[in-house]
Design an enzyme around this catalytic site. Sequence first.
Site, PDB file in Angstrom:
ATOM      1  N   PRO A  54      43.369  41.670  42.380  1.00  0.00           N
ATOM      2  CG  PRO A  54      41.360  42.542  43.155  1.00  0.00           C
ATOM      3  CD  PRO A  54      42.752  42.951  42.764  1.00  0.00           C
ATOM      4  CG  ASN A  55      39.168  37.830  42.034  1.00  0.00           C
ATOM      5  OD1 ASN A  55      39.164  36.949  42.902  1.00  0.00           O
ATOM      6  ND2 ASN A  55      38.488  38.939  42.152  1.00  0.00           N
ATOM      7  NE  ARG A  79      37.923  36.730  37.558  1.00  0.00           N
ATOM      8  CZ  ARG A  79      38.408  37.958  37.430  1.00  0.00           C
ATOM      9  NH1 ARG A  79      39.655  38.155  37.058  1.00  0.00           N
ATOM     10  NH2 ARG A  79      37.666  38.987  37.701  1.00  0.00           N
ATOM     11  CE1 TYR A 115      38.580  39.755  32.859  1.00  0.00           C
ATOM     12  CE2 TYR A 115      37.379  38.016  33.997  1.00  0.00           C
ATOM     13  CZ  TYR A 115      37.618  39.365  33.766  1.00  0.00           C
ATOM     14  OH  TYR A 115      36.896  40.314  34.438  1.00  0.00           O
ATOM     15  CG  ASN A 138      44.835  43.809  35.149  1.00  0.00           C
ATOM     16  OD1 ASN A 138      43.918  44.438  35.689  1.00  0.00           O
ATOM     17  ND2 ASN A 138      44.619  42.808  34.314  1.00  0.00           N
ATOM     18  CB  ALA A 141      37.585  44.462  41.074  1.00  0.00           C
ATOM     19  CG  HIS A 183      36.410  49.048  37.921  1.00  0.00           C
ATOM     20  ND1 HIS A 183      36.857  49.670  36.782  1.00  0.00           N
ATOM     21  CD2 HIS A 183      36.533  47.709  37.698  1.00  0.00           C
ATOM     22  CE1 HIS A 183      37.220  48.750  35.888  1.00  0.00           C
ATOM     23  NE2 HIS A 183      37.034  47.557  36.430  1.00  0.00           N
ATOM     24  CG  ASP A 202      44.860  59.095  47.350  1.00  0.00           C
ATOM     25  OD1 ASP A 202      44.517  59.796  46.377  1.00  0.00           O
ATOM     26  OD2 ASP A 202      44.246  59.092  48.435  1.00  0.00           O
ATOM     27  CD  GLU A 228      44.013  51.282  34.638  1.00  0.00           C
ATOM     28  OE1 GLU A 228      43.961  52.450  34.218  1.00  0.00           O
ATOM     29  OE2 GLU A 228      43.093  50.737  35.252  1.00  0.00           O
ATOM     30  CG  HIS A 261      41.704  47.080  32.772  1.00  0.00           C
ATOM     31  ND1 HIS A 261      41.487  46.514  34.009  1.00  0.00           N
ATOM     32  CD2 HIS A 261      41.814  48.414  32.986  1.00  0.00           C
ATOM     33  CE1 HIS A 261      41.460  47.467  34.928  1.00  0.00           C
ATOM     34  NE2 HIS A 261      41.666  48.627  34.333  1.00  0.00           N
ATOM     35  NE  ARG A 298      33.805  42.789  31.493  1.00  0.00           N
ATOM     36  CZ  ARG A 298      34.543  42.189  32.437  1.00  0.00           C
ATOM     37  NH1 ARG A 298      35.843  42.389  32.486  1.00  0.00           N
ATOM     38  NH2 ARG A 298      33.964  41.386  33.305  1.00  0.00           N
ATOM     39  NE  ARG A 303      33.132  44.276  34.911  1.00  0.00           N
ATOM     40  CZ  ARG A 303      33.536  43.494  35.923  1.00  0.00           C
ATOM     41  NH1 ARG A 303      34.701  43.695  36.487  1.00  0.00           N
ATOM     42  NH2 ARG A 303      32.777  42.500  36.346  1.00  0.00           N
TER      43      ARG A 303
HETATM   44  C1  DQA Z   1      40.168  43.265  34.493  1.00  0.00           C
HETATM   45  C2  DQA Z   1      38.862  44.065  34.330  1.00  0.00           C
HETATM   46  C3  DQA Z   1      38.233  44.345  35.686  1.00  0.00           C
HETATM   47  O1  DQA Z   1      37.007  45.054  35.491  1.00  0.00           O
HETATM   48  C4  DQA Z   1      37.915  43.057  36.409  1.00  0.00           C
HETATM   49  O2  DQA Z   1      37.411  43.323  37.697  1.00  0.00           O
HETATM   50  C5  DQA Z   1      39.086  42.130  36.460  1.00  0.00           C
HETATM   51  C6  DQA Z   1      39.938  41.992  35.280  1.00  0.00           C
HETATM   52  C7  DQA Z   1      40.761  42.904  33.129  1.00  0.00           C
HETATM   53  O3  DQA Z   1      41.958  42.616  33.089  1.00  0.00           O
HETATM   54  O4  DQA Z   1      40.050  42.886  32.119  1.00  0.00           O
HETATM   55  O5  DQA Z   1      39.280  41.421  37.433  1.00  0.00           O
HETATM   56  O6  DQA Z   1      41.107  44.074  35.166  1.00  0.00           O
END
Ligand code: DQA
Length: 175
Positions: free
Chosen positions: A39-40, A47, A52, A103, A106, A109, A116, A127, A129, A136, A140
Amino acid sequence: MRLARRHLLPILALAGFTVPHRSSAAAPSGKPVYILNGPNLDLLGKRQPDLYGRDSLQDVERLCRETGNRLGLGIEFRQTNSEGGLVDHVHEAREKAAAIVINPAAYAHTSVALQDALHACELPIIEVHLTNTFKREAYRHTDYAAQVATAQINGCGTNGYRLALEQVHHLLDKA
Ligand code: DQA
């Protein structure tokens, strides 16, 4: 005994054979690497750019495709804002992918469901990030995905996706 391609190539070359470069979906299984974004991440570049970065998700996809071409890995690139959607993508990858780069944003976390789903995959899972989540907020520092991933790349910005694909290539080449 099964020789890894990198060991076989010099032997074949010495014997006078030419070996074609791997085609674009050339994980040994012929399956692509699924690159899944939570998400996002569709707002990347807009953003919190100080945190980021200014690259968009399209820029990340371009970087992944260029890296995939260079390494001979096919790429399936996805983004979703929903937890169920991300779980569905993981289920699809479980059947169709050679490896997963994810990635989870959120959901890393919070989501036991995502953990699962990843746990049910017998695949390399890297993974990513963009930020170093351990520097942070405390919420997180819990990472359900990391507990089942093969490896985690944290805090390298968009370059983390390139590093993840290089590690996938390394793992698949050894397999
Ligand atoms: C993130 C880190 C996460 O904590 C956060 O919620 C994100 C971006 C990162 O790529 O640094 O949306 O996954």
